[in-house]
Scaffold this motif. Sequence first.
Motif, PDB file in Angstrom:
ATOM      1  N   GLN A  27       1.047  -1.088  -0.232  1.00  0.00           N
ATOM      2  CA  GLN A  27      -0.033   0.191  -0.263  1.00  0.00           C
ATOM      3  C   GLN A  27       0.444   1.153   0.070  1.00  0.00           C
ATOM      4  OE1 GLN A  27      -4.136  -0.445   2.477  1.00  0.00           O
ATOM      5  NE2 GLN A  27      -2.718  -1.297   3.462  1.00  0.00           N
ATOM      6  N   ALA A  28       0.584   2.002  -0.444  1.00  0.00           N
ATOM      7  CA  ALA A  28       1.013   3.606  -0.533  1.00  0.00           C
ATOM      8  C   ALA A  28      -0.110   4.746  -0.258  1.00  0.00           C
ATOM      9  CB  ALA A  28       1.313   3.932  -1.944  1.00  0.00           C
ATOM     10  N   PHE A  29       0.235   5.632   1.005  1.00  0.00           N
ATOM     11  CA  PHE A  29       0.121   6.478   1.307  1.00  0.00           C
ATOM     12  C   PHE A  29       0.227   7.966   0.732  1.00  0.00           C
ATOM     13  CE2 PHE A  29       0.297   2.526   4.161  1.00  0.00           C
ATOM     14  CZ  PHE A  29      -1.631   2.591   4.600  1.00  0.00           C
ATOM     15  N   PRO A  30      -0.132   8.615  -0.007  1.00  0.00           N
ATOM     16  CA  PRO A  30       0.070   9.697  -0.743  1.00  0.00           C
ATOM     17  C   PRO A  30      -0.589  10.925  -0.135  1.00  0.00           C
ATOM     18  CG  PRO A  30      -1.173   9.205  -1.983  1.00  0.00           C
ATOM     19  CD  PRO A  30      -0.584   7.766  -0.846  1.00  0.00           C
ATOM     20  N   VAL A  31       0.109  11.556   1.710  1.00  0.00           N
ATOM     21  CA  VAL A  31      -0.038  11.957   2.230  1.00  0.00           C
ATOM     22  C   VAL A  31       0.566  12.646   2.826  1.00  0.00           C
ATOM     23  CG1 VAL A  31      -2.350  10.600   2.927  1.00  0.00           C
ATOM     24  CG2 VAL A  31      -0.411  10.631   4.489  1.00  0.00           C
ATOM     25  N   PHE A  32       2.234  12.995   2.234  1.00  0.00           N
ATOM     26  CA  PHE A  32       3.052  13.683   3.197  1.00  0.00           C
ATOM     27  C   PHE A  32       3.326  14.755   1.888  1.00  0.00           C
ATOM     28  CE2 PHE A  32       2.707  10.025   5.131  1.00  0.00           C
ATOM     29  CZ  PHE A  32       2.713  10.389   6.461  1.00  0.00           C
ATOM     30  N   ASP A  33       2.377  15.928   1.064  1.00  0.00           N
ATOM     31  CA  ASP A  33       2.728  17.079   0.856  1.00  0.00           C
ATOM     32  C   ASP A  33       4.045  17.712   0.869  1.00  0.00           C
ATOM     33  OD1 ASP A  33       0.457  16.313  -0.727  1.00  0.00           O
ATOM     34  OD2 ASP A  33      -0.716  17.691   0.168  1.00  0.00           O
ATOM     35  N   GLU A  58       1.024   4.385  11.087  1.00  0.00           N
ATOM     36  CA  GLU A  58       0.049   5.692   9.965  1.00  0.00           C
ATOM     37  C   GLU A  58       0.738   5.744   8.873  1.00  0.00           C
ATOM     38  OE1 GLU A  58      -2.843   8.896  10.432  1.00  0.00           O
ATOM     39  OE2 GLU A  58      -1.079   8.208  12.521  1.00  0.00           O
ATOM     40  N   SER A  59       0.030   5.726   8.356  1.00  0.00           N
ATOM     41  CA  SER A  59       0.654   6.629   6.562  1.00  0.00           C
ATOM     42  C   SER A  59       2.245   5.404   6.343  1.00  0.00           C
ATOM     43  CB  SER A  59       0.344   7.472   6.808  1.00  0.00           C
ATOM     44  OG  SER A  59      -0.975   7.644   6.969  1.00  0.00           O
ATOM     45  N   VAL A  60       2.727   5.055   6.440  1.00  0.00           N
ATOM     46  CA  VAL A  60       3.956   3.959   6.074  1.00  0.00           C
ATOM     47  C   VAL A  60       4.043   3.178   5.277  1.00  0.00           C
ATOM     48  CG1 VAL A  60       5.960   3.091   6.721  1.00  0.00           C
ATOM     49  CG2 VAL A  60       4.717   4.405   8.384  1.00  0.00           C
ATOM     50  N   SER A  61       3.913   3.634   4.022  1.00  0.00           N
ATOM     51  CA  SER A  61       3.760   3.038   2.840  1.00  0.00           C
ATOM     52  C   SER A  61       5.353   1.855   2.590  1.00  0.00           C
ATOM     53  CB  SER A  61       4.205   3.482   1.526  1.00  0.00           C
ATOM     54  OG  SER A  61       3.216   5.228   1.647  1.00  0.00           O
ATOM     55  N   ASN A  62       4.804   0.734   1.927  1.00  0.00           N
ATOM     56  CA  ASN A  62       5.551  -0.249   1.609  1.00  0.00           C
ATOM     57  C   ASN A  62       5.423  -0.499  -0.210  1.00  0.00           C
ATOM     58  OD1 ASN A  62       2.728  -1.661   1.293  1.00  0.00           O
ATOM     59  ND2 ASN A  62       2.963  -2.858   2.443  1.00  0.00           N
ATOM     60  N   THR A  63       5.540   0.127  -0.615  1.00  0.00           N
ATOM     61  CA  THR A  63       5.282  -0.111  -1.997  1.00  0.00           C
ATOM     62  C   THR A  63       6.757   0.046  -2.769  1.00  0.00           C
ATOM     63  OG1 THR A  63       4.553   2.140  -2.546  1.00  0.00           O
ATOM     64  CG2 THR A  63       3.171   0.648  -2.712  1.00  0.00           C
ATOM     65  N   LYS A  64       7.157  -0.514  -3.766  1.00  0.00           N
ATOM     66  CA  LYS A  64       8.594   0.163  -3.909  1.00  0.00           C
ATOM     67  C   LYS A  64       8.862   1.019  -4.775  1.00  0.00           C
ATOM     68  CE  LYS A  64      10.303  -3.464  -5.715  1.00  0.00           C
ATOM     69  NZ  LYS A  64      11.953  -4.817  -6.329  1.00  0.00           N
ATOM     70  N   PRO A  65       9.194   2.237  -4.505  1.00  0.00           N
ATOM     71  CA  PRO A  65       9.638   3.550  -4.781  1.00  0.00           C
ATOM     72  C   PRO A  65      10.515   3.272  -6.703  1.00  0.00           C
ATOM     73  CG  PRO A  65      11.262   2.979  -3.814  1.00  0.00           C
ATOM     74  CD  PRO A  65      10.461   1.768  -3.530  1.00  0.00           C
ATOM     75  N   GLU A 114       6.809  10.829  -4.366  1.00  0.00           N
ATOM     76  CA  GLU A 114       5.145  10.203  -4.407  1.00  0.00           C
ATOM     77  C   GLU A 114       4.161  10.958  -2.947  1.00  0.00           C
ATOM     78  OE1 GLU A 114       6.063   5.848  -5.071  1.00  0.00           O
ATOM     79  OE2 GLU A 114       8.167   7.008  -4.763  1.00  0.00           O
ATOM     80  N   CYS A 115       4.951  11.744  -2.644  1.00  0.00           N
ATOM     81  CA  CYS A 115       4.263  11.806  -1.250  1.00  0.00           C
ATOM     82  C   CYS A 115       4.460  10.565  -0.213  1.00  0.00           C
ATOM     83  CB  CYS A 115       3.051  12.925  -1.683  1.00  0.00           C
ATOM     84  SG  CYS A 115       2.755  14.208  -2.309  1.00  0.00           S
ATOM     85  N   VAL A 116       4.670  10.379  -0.326  1.00  0.00           N
ATOM     86  CA  VAL A 116       5.536   9.081   0.625  1.00  0.00           C
ATOM     87  C   VAL A 116       6.065   9.058   1.536  1.00  0.00           C
ATOM     88  CG1 VAL A 116       3.510   7.834  -1.148  1.00  0.00           C
ATOM     89  CG2 VAL A 116       5.643   7.364  -0.794  1.00  0.00           C
ATOM     90  N   VAL A 117       6.021   8.102   3.125  1.00  0.00           N
ATOM     91  CA  VAL A 117       7.377   8.063   3.628  1.00  0.00           C
ATOM     92  C   VAL A 117       7.849   5.990   3.233  1.00  0.00           C
ATOM     93  CG1 VAL A 117       7.523   9.752   5.314  1.00  0.00           C
ATOM     94  CG2 VAL A 117       6.312   7.985   5.522  1.00  0.00           C
ATOM     95  N   ARG A 118       8.900   5.979   3.584  1.00  0.00           N
ATOM     96  CA  ARG A 118       8.635   4.289   4.055  1.00  0.00           C
ATOM     97  C   ARG A 118       9.953   4.105   4.881  1.00  0.00           C
ATOM     98  NH1 ARG A 118       8.409   5.310  -2.197  1.00  0.00           N
ATOM     99  NH2 ARG A 118       7.124   3.718  -2.925  1.00  0.00           N
TER     100      ARG A 118
END
Length: 365
Positions: A27-33, A58-65, A114-118
């Motif tokens: 999942q990706a959580f693109p919430v970090f503009d 919370e809101s940590v993505s695990n998709t591949k960049p 991507e506006c995400v954190v990993r």
Amino acid sequence: MIQSNAEIAESAYLRTFFRKAKSMDLQAFPVFDARPSLAYIESWRRHIADTGSPETFESVSNTKPPKDASVTLLSDVVKVPMSLRVGGDRVPCPLCSPTSPKFGKGRMAWFPDECVVRFIGHSCAKRYLGDNYSAAERLFKIEAACADFIERWPRVQDALPQISSVARILYGVGQRLSQLREYIDGQASGFASSFHGDLVSIGGRVFTSREAGSRSSTVVGLEFLSIDFDPGSTAEKLMSICQDIKKPLPNWQISDGEGAASREIIKRGRSASINLKKMSALRDKIEDAAQFLTVTNLRILEQWSKSGNSPFTVIKFARDGERIDAVVESYAGRYEWSVVYPGDLLMALPTKDEISSLGISEIFG
């Protein structure tokens, strides 16, 4: 209700099964503009410490960049408490192994495009993200250094009155010794290098008698004759640092990156840290060097020459109060110089304990 061993085992198996099944759900959580706040990062750290599961926060993505993704590092290397993880499995790495265990140490990272954190494996990131990761790592070091010096600056300012007092004493004594050496060099060019070279070659140990079984004596204060001896300049730099510490560091925020404020903070912070940490060594150098001109040391040198064990055919130090008149002869030539050496020069020199009590090592680490 008390569970049987079989039921406990089955429950553990199911927890592991569903955890692994969930890990397969990328999942990706693109919430970090914008860059995540420090509060978010600290909460993430606490979650890791409490659960051992950085990927479940919370809101940590695990998709591949993408491999060419830009990245901003949010932490140094974080060690995950593996004992808290079910089955002790390692953490999946979004870069190279997003659905299976991979690493036990990693770094928090923001991917702005991507506006995400990993939470990524730092070793994998070096290979996967290449130059982008190297640039992010360099920028993180700048940010960390700035934050560190900003945190330490008020502490060194609080200690400045005591530090400045010691620095002034070192400056006064250091300048006087530098002047004495300058006077000698001006009157007898080559004396210091000749004397220093011969004495260092024999470890500063000289025999003052030719009698069998006679013991050697140690010539002290050879630092005074070394080619780069100039404690006055070192102490002057120390005084300049004390003046600089009085001034506040520039306003800074983490988004400044490699800007002017960051450069100034790092330059001034490093200069203060490096030079203040030299105070104890400067004090020792001054104390050691001053021993060269003491009555006992000069007498040993005269006896060394008279014994015939010295390459110097003449070594004479005539004293009149605080005045020292020297005549030295060897194959290298004849040297004559005259200086005034105050007998109480070291009386005010701070002790090692007094410098240690300033707390410089505690302030700057």
